[in-house]
Enzyme design. Sequence first.
Site, mmCIF file in Angstrom:
data_model
loop_
_atom_site.group_PDB
_atom_site.id
_atom_site.type_symbol
_atom_site.label_atom_id
_atom_site.label_comp_id
_atom_site.label_asym_id
_atom_site.label_seq_id
_atom_site.Cartn_x
_atom_site.Cartn_y
_atom_site.Cartn_z
ATOM 1 N N ASP A 185 -4.496 11.977 -2.956
ATOM 2 C CA ASP A 185 -3.993 13.165 -2.268
ATOM 3 C C ASP A 185 -3.489 14.169 -3.295
ATOM 4 O O ASP A 185 -3.270 13.832 -4.465
ATOM 5 C CB ASP A 185 -2.891 12.796 -1.282
ATOM 6 C CG ASP A 185 -1.702 12.110 -1.948
ATOM 7 O OD1 ASP A 185 -1.931 11.231 -2.811
ATOM 8 O OD2 ASP A 185 -0.547 12.444 -1.623
ATOM 9 N N GLU B 252 0.800 9.861 -1.747
ATOM 10 C CA GLU B 252 1.780 9.865 -2.840
ATOM 11 C C GLU B 252 2.589 11.147 -2.878
ATOM 12 O O GLU B 252 3.809 11.128 -3.084
ATOM 13 C CB GLU B 252 1.060 9.650 -4.179
ATOM 14 C CG GLU B 252 1.996 9.382 -5.354
ATOM 15 C CD GLU B 252 2.458 10.632 -6.082
ATOM 16 O OE1 GLU B 252 3.398 10.541 -6.895
ATOM 17 O OE2 GLU B 252 1.879 11.717 -5.832
#
Length: 492
Positions: free
Chosen positions: A109, A174
């Site tokens: 991400d 994350e």
Amino acid sequence: MFSSAHSGLLEKLFHYIDLHQDEFVQTLKEWVAIESDSVQPVPRLRQKLFQMMALAADKLRNLGAGVESIDLGSQQMPDGQSLPIPPILLAELGSDPEKPTVCFYGHLDVQPAQKDDGWLTDPYTLTEVDGKLYGRGATDNKGPVLAWINAVSTFRALQQDLPVNIKFILEGMEEAGSIALEELVMREKDHFFSSVDYIVISDNLWLSQRKPALTYGTRGNCYFTVEVKCRDQDFHSGTFGGILNEPMADLVALLGSLVDSSGHILIPGIYDQMAPITEGEKTMYKNIDMDLEEYQNINQVEKFLFDTKEELLMHLWRYPSLSIHGIEGAFDEPGTKTVIPGRVLGKFSIRLVPTMSPSVVEKQVTQHLEAVFSKRNSFNKMAVSMVLGLHPWTANVNDTQYLAAQRTIKTVFGVNPDMIRDGSTIPIAKIFQAITQKSVMMLPLGAVDDGEHSQNEKINRWNYIQGSKLFAAFFLELSKQHSGHQMPSSVY
């Protein structure tokens, strides 16, 4: 360092990576093109995250890995909507009990990015300019994840047996706090992680533009809010100015009591928990290759608080720091509004170093602010809250994988690495270490000027390709150096 047989294999591996570097860059371009933004809670972006995780799973399966996609359910947002959480990928390649098992952690991400934020190129179109590959996620963290995959695929392409067993744990949240990751690691402690000897994270940067580094520690973080309230509504300063204790004045006094102009924290006892400096640590700082003037120029800072490399690095890595972040409820728009806020909320954080404890710091901060507020004799109400308490992390730089990584860096780059800490907080390192009790190492690939999280994020083609070679060589050296299980411990 490497036997003649290994040296011959290294040459083949490096030659293959050089020949196929354009393919590796093209794959990175395909990954960067997916807007896998986990920060903005938007259904369209969650779909992109699922697309990204599926693409990575297919890539791993094509390597011959067994891949498990762990469903994490959904996330309830403050506005009432429910958004699906992208799966965490657990992958395994090889299970030879005679070989060490190394697990690579990465995230797929990214932070939000738009062209009109100040990007010179489209953030989701990987664009090469003068050897720099610009794109959101190029260095944080899609490039390093792919570099590890490139290393594995090179062994496969050359029909060479991998010298280590490989595992992957890849997540897609994350940047939004690694939702559900810690629970998964806890659940898999005696399953997925039971055969793991070493865990490698490549999610930070070098200290310089050209010299590689190994990271052996990060700071923790305690994030605080301090609220001062008279009432819920604001006041008119012409009607109420001079006849009440203004919440903003109280808050400014409280925030001003935390740190002085030299960066020294004024909270009593805050430095008492700090681990003492050792002679070995001092030597490490002296050996680090750092040009202060270059560092200032790269970061567009006229002057830092300290004039020597050693002082600057110690205050960045091994001393706590306090930063004031903002005030909620205050008037901050253009114009001359004459309001007195009825309630304000100050935000600040303290970066922790070994061996500081968040619970002790919370107590010290609360007692200090209560004492300062009491002396003001204000009729307002004050409330202090620690909303985040993350521990610092350090590794044993003398364990097997750190020694293997140092030797590998010397082989690939021709220099010994800078042994560095990271002044930021990377919770996953401490989570892995505390739960699995395995050796955890941070092995960065990106240069100091890569601009993670900012406009014009990039990874240099050289770092990406040399990083792929580094990981391939690391597999060989780790296999050679492996001498049984070692428990990670504090470096000091």
